[in-house]
Every structure is written in structure tokens, then in C-alpha cells.
Write a protein that holds these residues in place. Structure first.
Motif, PDB file in Angstrom:
ATOM      1  N   THR A 242       0.832  -1.190   0.000  1.00  0.00           N
ATOM      2  CA  THR A 242       0.000   0.000   0.000  1.00  0.00           C
ATOM      3  C   THR A 242       0.873   1.249   0.000  1.00  0.00           C
ATOM      4  O   THR A 242       1.928   1.269   0.628  1.00  0.00           O
ATOM      5  N   ALA A 243       0.411   2.256  -0.716  1.00  0.00           N
ATOM      6  CA  ALA A 243       1.123   3.521  -0.743  1.00  0.00           C
ATOM      7  C   ALA A 243       0.986   4.219   0.614  1.00  0.00           C
ATOM      8  O   ALA A 243       0.069   3.941   1.387  1.00  0.00           O
ATOM      9  N   ILE A 244       1.896   5.148   0.862  1.00  0.00           N
ATOM     10  CA  ILE A 244       1.798   5.995   2.048  1.00  0.00           C
ATOM     11  C   ILE A 244       0.433   6.697   2.025  1.00  0.00           C
ATOM     12  O   ILE A 244      -0.017   7.139   0.971  1.00  0.00           O
ATOM     13  N   HIS A 245      -0.197   6.792   3.183  1.00  0.00           N
ATOM     14  CA  HIS A 245      -1.526   7.392   3.307  1.00  0.00           C
ATOM     15  C   HIS A 245      -2.601   6.627   2.528  1.00  0.00           C
ATOM     16  O   HIS A 245      -3.597   7.204   2.083  1.00  0.00           O
ATOM     17  N   GLY A 246      -2.393   5.317   2.364  1.00  0.00           N
ATOM     18  CA  GLY A 246      -3.392   4.486   1.688  1.00  0.00           C
ATOM     19  C   GLY A 246      -4.673   4.391   2.512  1.00  0.00           C
ATOM     20  O   GLY A 246      -4.674   4.609   3.720  1.00  0.00           O
ATOM     21  N   ARG A 247      -5.776   4.097   1.818  1.00  0.00           N
ATOM     22  CA  ARG A 247      -7.080   3.950   2.483  1.00  0.00           C
ATOM     23  C   ARG A 247      -7.627   2.554   2.211  1.00  0.00           C
ATOM     24  O   ARG A 247      -7.786   2.169   1.058  1.00  0.00           O
ATOM     25  N   HIS A 248      -7.910   1.835   3.275  1.00  0.00           N
ATOM     26  CA  HIS A 248      -8.482   0.495   3.157  1.00  0.00           C
ATOM     27  C   HIS A 248      -9.926   0.513   3.641  1.00  0.00           C
ATOM     28  O   HIS A 248     -10.206   1.019   4.717  1.00  0.00           O
ATOM     29  N   THR A 249     -10.812  -0.054   2.852  1.00  0.00           N
ATOM     30  CA  THR A 249     -12.181  -0.254   3.313  1.00  0.00           C
ATOM     31  C   THR A 249     -12.398  -1.746   3.505  1.00  0.00           C
ATOM     32  O   THR A 249     -12.145  -2.539   2.597  1.00  0.00           O
ATOM     33  N   PHE A 250     -12.832  -2.094   4.690  1.00  0.00           N
ATOM     34  CA  PHE A 250     -12.977  -3.499   5.059  1.00  0.00           C
ATOM     35  C   PHE A 250     -14.453  -3.839   5.117  1.00  0.00           C
ATOM     36  O   PHE A 250     -15.216  -3.241   5.874  1.00  0.00           O
ATOM     37  N   ASN A 251     -14.843  -4.807   4.307  1.00  0.00           N
ATOM     38  CA  ASN A 251     -16.246  -5.134   4.102  1.00  0.00           C
ATOM     39  C   ASN A 251     -16.466  -6.620   4.427  1.00  0.00           C
ATOM     40  O   ASN A 251     -15.675  -7.450   4.025  1.00  0.00           O
ATOM     41  N   PRO A 252     -17.530  -6.959   5.128  1.00  0.00           N
ATOM     42  CA  PRO A 252     -17.774  -8.357   5.500  1.00  0.00           C
ATOM     43  C   PRO A 252     -17.730  -9.273   4.286  1.00  0.00           C
ATOM     44  O   PRO A 252     -18.054  -8.852   3.184  1.00  0.00           O
ATOM     45  N   ARG A 253     -17.416 -10.514   4.511  1.00  0.00           N
ATOM     46  CA  ARG A 253     -17.335 -11.464   3.406  1.00  0.00           C
ATOM     47  C   ARG A 253     -17.839 -12.822   3.875  1.00  0.00           C
ATOM     48  O   ARG A 253     -17.797 -13.128   5.058  1.00  0.00           O
ATOM     49  N   PRO A 254     -18.256 -13.680   2.946  1.00  0.00           N
ATOM     50  CA  PRO A 254     -18.883 -14.943   3.342  1.00  0.00           C
ATOM     51  C   PRO A 254     -18.000 -15.829   4.199  1.00  0.00           C
ATOM     52  O   PRO A 254     -18.445 -16.376   5.190  1.00  0.00           O
ATOM     53  N   ALA A 255     -16.723 -15.991   3.828  1.00  0.00           N
ATOM     54  CA  ALA A 255     -15.876 -16.984   4.490  1.00  0.00           C
ATOM     55  C   ALA A 255     -15.959 -16.884   6.012  1.00  0.00           C
ATOM     56  O   ALA A 255     -16.147 -17.871   6.698  1.00  0.00           O
ATOM     57  N   GLY A 256     -15.848 -15.657   6.494  1.00  0.00           N
ATOM     58  CA  GLY A 256     -15.794 -15.471   7.927  1.00  0.00           C
ATOM     59  C   GLY A 256     -17.047 -15.924   8.656  1.00  0.00           C
ATOM     60  O   GLY A 256     -16.976 -16.352   9.809  1.00  0.00           O
ATOM     61  N   TYR A 257     -18.187 -15.863   8.001  1.00  0.00           N
ATOM     62  CA  TYR A 257     -19.428 -16.248   8.676  1.00  0.00           C
ATOM     63  C   TYR A 257     -19.408 -17.720   9.056  1.00  0.00           C
ATOM     64  O   TYR A 257     -20.002 -18.145  10.031  1.00  0.00           O
ATOM     65  N   ASN A 258     -18.742 -18.520   8.231  1.00  0.00           N
ATOM     66  CA  ASN A 258     -18.737 -19.957   8.471  1.00  0.00           C
ATOM     67  C   ASN A 258     -17.495 -20.434   9.205  1.00  0.00           C
ATOM     68  O   ASN A 258     -17.540 -21.381   9.951  1.00  0.00           O
ATOM     69  N   THR A 259     -16.370 -19.757   8.968  1.00  0.00           N
ATOM     70  CA  THR A 259     -15.110 -20.298   9.478  1.00  0.00           C
ATOM     71  C   THR A 259     -14.331 -19.310  10.336  1.00  0.00           C
ATOM     72  O   THR A 259     -13.229 -19.615  10.768  1.00  0.00           O
ATOM     73  N   GLY A 260     -14.883 -18.149  10.615  1.00  0.00           N
ATOM     74  CA  GLY A 260     -14.178 -17.174  11.455  1.00  0.00           C
ATOM     75  C   GLY A 260     -13.270 -16.285  10.628  1.00  0.00           C
ATOM     76  O   GLY A 260     -12.882 -16.622   9.517  1.00  0.00           O
ATOM     77  N   TYR A 261     -12.897 -15.109  11.177  1.00  0.00           N
ATOM     78  CA  TYR A 261     -12.085 -14.145  10.443  1.00  0.00           C
ATOM     79  C   TYR A 261     -10.641 -14.242  10.842  1.00  0.00           C
ATOM     80  O   TYR A 261     -10.320 -14.313  12.019  1.00  0.00           O
ATOM     81  N   GLN A 262      -9.772 -14.197   9.856  1.00  0.00           N
ATOM     82  CA  GLN A 262      -8.349 -14.126  10.148  1.00  0.00           C
ATOM     83  C   GLN A 262      -7.988 -12.667  10.386  1.00  0.00           C
ATOM     84  O   GLN A 262      -8.448 -11.775   9.680  1.00  0.00           O
ATOM     85  N   GLY A 263      -7.185 -12.406  11.392  1.00  0.00           N
ATOM     86  CA  GLY A 263      -6.833 -11.021  11.720  1.00  0.00           C
ATOM     87  C   GLY A 263      -5.727 -10.469  10.844  1.00  0.00           C
ATOM     88  O   GLY A 263      -5.256 -11.123   9.912  1.00  0.00           O
ATOM     89  N   ILE A 264      -5.351  -9.239  11.137  1.00  0.00           N
ATOM     90  CA  ILE A 264      -4.208  -8.621  10.470  1.00  0.00           C
ATOM     91  C   ILE A 264      -2.945  -9.114  11.149  1.00  0.00           C
ATOM     92  O   ILE A 264      -2.829  -9.025  12.368  1.00  0.00           O
ATOM     93  N   LYS A 265      -2.000  -9.616  10.366  1.00  0.00           N
ATOM     94  CA  LYS A 265      -0.745 -10.034  10.992  1.00  0.00           C
ATOM     95  C   LYS A 265       0.204  -8.855  11.166  1.00  0.00           C
ATOM     96  O   LYS A 265       0.789  -8.667  12.212  1.00  0.00           O
ATOM     97  N   ASN A 266       0.374  -8.070  10.113  1.00  0.00           N
ATOM     98  CA  ASN A 266       1.416  -7.040  10.180  1.00  0.00           C
ATOM     99  C   ASN A 266       0.854  -5.640  10.422  1.00  0.00           C
ATOM    100  O   ASN A 266       0.890  -4.782   9.559  1.00  0.00           O
ATOM    101  N   MET A 267       0.377  -5.421  11.646  1.00  0.00           N
ATOM    102  CA  MET A 267      -0.099  -4.088  12.045  1.00  0.00           C
ATOM    103  C   MET A 267       1.004  -3.040  11.879  1.00  0.00           C
ATOM    104  O   MET A 267       0.729  -1.861  11.733  1.00  0.00           O
ATOM    105  N   HIS A 268       2.252  -3.489  11.943  1.00  0.00           N
ATOM    106  CA  HIS A 268       3.390  -2.591  11.708  1.00  0.00           C
ATOM    107  C   HIS A 268       3.156  -1.710  10.483  1.00  0.00           C
ATOM    108  O   HIS A 268       3.434  -0.513  10.507  1.00  0.00           O
ATOM    109  N   GLU A 269       2.637  -2.323   9.409  1.00  0.00           N
ATOM    110  CA  GLU A 269       2.448  -1.571   8.163  1.00  0.00           C
ATOM    111  C   GLU A 269       1.437  -0.442   8.337  1.00  0.00           C
ATOM    112  O   GLU A 269       1.488   0.551   7.620  1.00  0.00           O
ATOM    113  N   VAL A 270       0.513  -0.613   9.262  1.00  0.00           N
ATOM    114  CA  VAL A 270      -0.548   0.385   9.416  1.00  0.00           C
ATOM    115  C   VAL A 270       0.042   1.743   9.800  1.00  0.00           C
ATOM    116  O   VAL A 270      -0.377   2.777   9.287  1.00  0.00           O
ATOM    117  N   PHE A 271       1.027   1.742  10.702  1.00  0.00           N
ATOM    118  CA  PHE A 271       1.620   3.054  10.996  1.00  0.00           C
ATOM    119  C   PHE A 271       2.794   3.375  10.083  1.00  0.00           C
ATOM    120  O   PHE A 271       2.982   4.509   9.695  1.00  0.00           O
TER     121      PHE A 271
END
Lengths: 342, 342
Positions: A242-271
């Protein structure tokens, strides 16, 4: 006129993982209704025309005590969801017979409603079937539209990355991004979906099952606007590209309803990249953008300037199969059940 | 005048985990400088007054090839960081001798700079020592100020939750939140820090090592604005107790530099609560808010309306110890090394 059958789809049992037609939902024909004499008590009687089948419905198939952003379905009662209905009789002067309404309705053929609260009155574009009003001109289209307006902060010449780009939300996001002059990278899980994404304007479209997402993003990125319908490893891959100052929109998806959501591993990138990640739930944003949405999107769809795909079945008895089809990702377009013709 | 020693702190080796004074950084006295005759080549000569010791410095102690948001330190060369210096001699008419400058400087006693690019000219509040200009009136204060202005979207009466609330960034965030009429919940890792957080206005202050964060947030929340200096499980706890449309600001923290960052486990909450998470790196935001910051914050600090704590050591030879102290979280306030008096 004698009472007639008022078929319904009942929530019969909480699924363990995937919903099972005939077990977790049951098509029931035991209820009767007399359309001419059923008491309205100041409300109105509607006939269901189309019902939307959406990924989020799995999340509502849970025990009553479990909290979430949406209410649980009630065991033994009809499930409900987005749909379009026509008013047959009315004791409310604001709701004339013949009016078409969009909103959330029980999955049954006929319903008496006490008031039009939370309903949208629809005028049909002559070139569009009603099914589109629960798809590209309904909740999925509004999800894309509201999320894009609220969170993308897109600028011409930037690069967007859209996952599940052949789905009803993703395909609208691709086309909104192209209308605003962005370069669009889009992924989906089959070559046929890749072809569709190219047809609707994606500059770079790839099958994430056969192509390395990180390699594509490293070559075609960095990504300014990321529309995430998937999460998990693709989210991490996007974070890394992602570019500096990138914008992510996170929208629900089918997989997670049945099998749970995988989290973000590299929060480091967020800052490290000064990113902003926003979660979207359309029902909290749709009123803010409803006027602009209905003034522009149905017309663009009717004129063929925005394209859509549908996966339509006929008859209330197909709801259970369609729900499973959507949860398994086998639908080939926005899943809709046509319950009755006008 | 004969050449004198120009002591420096050299980057001598990449740390395996925590930096080791005398091994990964070395205080070196081999360099000499003649303050009267050293050529300026159109630039200016500065004397280092104070140097800031910050968590992020560990991230720069890496091999040259590893990419990150900040440049790696160069092995064998002086490390650098935020500081305040005074101009001794100048061949640039815009930089008069006696001027005080804030910016990033090599960790050495004297330096010749070619131009004042990226430097801030400081006017000292008579009630403040220079050390404050790398702390509450410097980078950490600006991190809090810019992040709060850019991402909090705070409204009077809302609830904020601040982690590491006794630190230089967190303590400023607490006070900014209180000035805007929010209820503030704050956490830190010792009872002494809890006392300090109460002194500066936190409505609810607790020691996360002895108190269950989830229980506090469940009782005192939900949280509208979350300032996250910690990540990991506290971030997940906050996610579970955030109000709809909550705003999270994610700020780098020492732990991750040495041991890696724990990701978000429950991304589900991000859309279920319509949250926005923003990563902040001050150097990408500080120019936007610099004028407002310098016009208001130093005066409020000098007047005692905003409180701060410092952990000051004296002499360039204490830099290595101070870096380790900060990485281990043993500092009792903003860590600063006083290199010379005016």
C-alpha cells in the motif's frame, strides 16, 4: 375469496457450519391468508416480488442470545432480508396500492406491515428488472457506493485494488473507481470471473488461486485505495504493497461467517505507511448517500453504463439452496429469488 | 584556537534484540574540530544542546538493506535523532549566530550543516528548558497533537481510552482529550504512573498489570476514541469495547521494535462496529499542524496548563544507556540527554 397458501421460509435450526436447505431453513406451506379480508389495522398488505440472498444472512442464523451487529433470526419464524414488494391493499394514505417498496421483509409471499418505517419507495427504471433493485441498485450497490464515497478519498490517477471483484459489491467498486479515473487492479477466484472484471474495466485482473497476489501488487502497485472483501492473507499482502496514506475499506465477506475471520498479521504496516482502515456496514451509511445513489446509479445501470451480473432462481422454495450457494461462493452474480411477478 | 574533541555516538553493530551500550552504540572521542576555522562552505556551525531519545530509534538500528519508513543508521557513522542546537557561526544570512534550531541532528557535539532545510527555528518560552522542545513541545507532543487533530474527530462528552498514558505521547493525548471535554480512561504499567495520569486529569486511570482491561472498558466504555500506543491484546480488548463509528489511532511503540508486532485478532469488530483505524507517523503530518502547535502548546506548557515529565541525563556518553532504558520502558518521563548548556 377463499384463503390461499402463504408460503414461508422458516428458520428451523442453527447451522453448525454451512446452512443445510430443508434442515436449517425449511420451506413451509402450512400458513393461509385471505388477501381480501385479512385485517390491516391501519397498515398495509404487500406481495413479495423479489428477495435478496446475501452472505451476511449466515451471521443471523445463530442462537438468540449471541450479540452481533445484526439481530439473530428467530427459530420457528420466517427468516427475513432485503426485498422488493408491491402494496396490494392499504389503510395508510401515504402508502397507495400499487406502490413498490424496498426494505427488509419476511421471507413469505404476503405480509401485513403496520407502517412504512425504514422502507424506500421505488420508481422502476423501465430498462431494469426488479431483481436489480436488491443488487446493483440495492444493498450491495449501496455498500460499494457509500463505502467508496465515505472512505476512498480517491484522486484521479491513483491505483485501487479490489478483491472479489466479480461479486456484486466488488464489481460496482471497480466501475466507480474507473469512473473517477483510477487504475484498477482486481482479483477473483476463477478465470471466468477474471474475464468479467476485464469487461467492466479493470486494468489488471487476475485469478488469485493461480497468480501470486504479492507479485501482482509489487509490479502494479503501490495501492492507494484498497477495497477488501476477503481479509486474511490477501489483506496482509495488500498492507505490504500500500502507498503511504493508503485507504483500506474493510467489508464483510462470506468466508468469515462460516469459518471465522483471520486477523491482520502485520499491524506494523498500518503506521509505517500511515494507513487508514475503515470497516463498513451499509445500514449505518446508506441514508447519508441514498438520495445521490438513487438519482444516479439506477439510471447508469439502465443505460448500460454500469454493468451487473445476476444469479436468479424462481420460487420461494429455492431460498434455502440459494443461501447455501452464496455461502459456498458458487453463485455467478448477485443472488436473487423471484417470488412473484408483478 | 586549537582543535578540540568533537565527541560522537557511533552505530557500531546491529542489535540482536535489545541494543547494548558500548557494543551496538559506542561513545567515541577520536574526532577533533576547530570551531573557529572549520570551513562552512556557505553553511553554518551548530552546537548540540539537547538530544531526544525515542522508541523509534531501535527500528533504525538495522542492516542497511532492510526497507522501512525510516532510514537505517549507517554502521560506523554517528546515529542521529531529534534535538535542539544553537548556531555558533554562519555563512547563511538566514541563519544568524545565536539562533536555536529544532530538527534531526547527528549525535555529536558540533556539526556543520549546509542549509537549514527541514529545521524549525525556535523561540524559547522563558519558563521552559530546552529539553521540553524535544518532548512535550517536540516530536512526542506533535505526535499527540497531530494525531488527535487529524484522526480523533472528538466530540465533547465522548469517551477516550489512552494506553501508555503516562508516557510523553499518551500524557499529552490525555490532556488534549480533557481540554475538549471528553471522559478519559487511561492505562499504564505501574501504580506510580497511574497516579500521574490522575494528576493530569484522567477520569479513570488503571494499572493494566494488576487490573483487567476488559472489565474496566466494559464498565466505563464504550470507547469512542482509542489512542493505541500498545497494540496486541489491549488493542483487541479495545476493539471489543469500542462504540459504533469509533476512531482508533495506532502509534508505534517500543515493544514491537524488539520483539515484533502482534496483529489484530478480531478484524470482525472493525466492520461490525464501523470502526476506522489510522496509523500515525508524525513526520508525515507535523508540517500540517506545526503553526498551530507552536502557537499554543509551548505557552500552555510554560503556564503549567499542560503538564509533562522528563527523564534527563547529562553528557553524550549517556546516550547508549538512555536508548536501552527507553527500549526497556524504564524511563520515568520523556528521555532527553543534555549535551551542552547554551
Amino acid at each position: 375469496m377463499a384463503p390461499i397458501t402463504n408460503a414461508r421460509v422458516l428458520f428451523a435450526a442453527v447451522p453448525k457450519d454451512f446452512p443445510i436447505p430443508g434442515e436449517t431453513t425449511v420451506h413451509d406451506t402450512s400458513a393461509k391468508i385471505d388477501l381480501e379480508t385479512v385485517p390491516l389495522n391501519g397498515g398495509f398488505l404487500i406481495k413479495t416480488l423479489v428477495l435478496s440472498i446475501d452472505p451476511y444472512m449466515r451471521g443471523r442464523m445463530r442462537p438468540a442470545g449471541t450479540k452481533s451487529y445484526s439481530e439473530a433470526f428467530t427459530l420457528g419464524a420466517p427468516i427475513d432480508g432485503y426485498g422488493v414488494c408491491v402494496v396490494l391493499r392499504s389503510e395508510n394514505s401515504a402508502v397507495a396500492p400499487g406502490t413498490f417498496v424496498y426494505g427488509t421483509f419476511p421471507h413469505q409471499q404476503y405480509t401485513v406491515l403496520p407502517n412504512p418505517q425504514a422502507l424506500t419507495f421505488l420508481e422502476k427504471d423501465p430498462k431494469l428488472p426488479w431483481t436489480v433493485y436488491v443488487g446493483a441498485a440495492g444493498m450491495p450497490g449501496q455498500t460499494a457506493f457509500c463505502g467508496w464515497k465515505e472512505f476512498s478519498h480517491a484522486k484521479k490517477g491513483e491505483t485501487a485494488f479490489v478483491t472479489t471483484g466479480a461479486g456484486p459489491v466488488g464489481s460496482m467498486v471497480i466501475q466507480l473507481a474507473k469512473r473517477e479515473g483510477l487504475k484498477v487492479i482486481a482479483s477473483a477466484g476463477s478465470d471466468e470471473k477474471v474475464e468479467f472484471m476485464k469487461e467492466i474495466g479493470a486494468d489488471v485482473a487476475f485469478n488469485y488461486k493461480t497468480t501470486d497476489t504479492r507479485a501482482v501488487l509489487a509490479r502494479e502497485g503501490p495501492v492507494d485505495v484498497f477495497w477488501d472483501n476477503v481479509g486474511g492473507d490477501i489483506l496482509d499482502a495488500a498492507l505490504e504493497n500500500t502507498a503511504i496514506h493508503g485507504r483500506h475499506t474493510f467489508n464483510p465477506r462470506p468466508a468469515g461467517y462460516n469459518t471465522g475471520y483471520q486477523g491482520i498479521k502485520n499491524m506494523h504496516e498500518v503506521f509505517a505507511r500511515s494507513l487508514t482502515i475503515s470497516g463498513i456496514l451499509v445500514f449505518r451509511l446508506q441514508y447519508k448517500y441514498a438520495e445521490e445513489f438513487y438519482a444516479t446509479i439506477p439510471r447508469a445501470l439502465g443505460a448500460g453504463k454500469i454493468k451487473y451480473r445476476e444469479d436468479v432462481s424462481r420460487g420461494l422454495e429455492t431460498v434455502g439452496d440459494m443461501i447455501l450457494r452464496v455461502q459456498e461462493g458458487r453463485n455467478t452474480g448477485k443472488a436473487v429469488v423471484v417470488v412473484s411477478e408483478e
